[in-house]
Design a protein around this motif. Structure first.
Motif: not given
Length: 68
Positions: A1-5
């Protein structure tokens, strides 16, 4: 999720930075137009000065012809 953000944030920043070249192009266009206008104004000033000189010469000739 952090990578997508993180990827979404970087992509938005990248897209936002690429919109400025059109602004730069408009500024350059306006600068060119201002330069051309200034050049035309300078040409008109020179022409007006020459016409005023010719007018003075013609006035003196008229005065000379009126007083024979």
């Amino acid at each position: 999720m952090k990578k997508v953000l993180l990827i979404a944030t970087f992509s938005l920043l990248f897209i936002g930075c690429n919109m400025n070249p059109s602004k730069e192009a408009r500024i350059q266009s306006l600068e060119t137009e201002m330069k051309q206008t200034t050049d035309k104004i300078n040409e008109l000033i020179i022409r007006i000065q020459s016409l005023e000189d010719i007018n003075e010469q013609l006035k003196t000739k008229v005065i000379e012809l009126e007083n024979p």
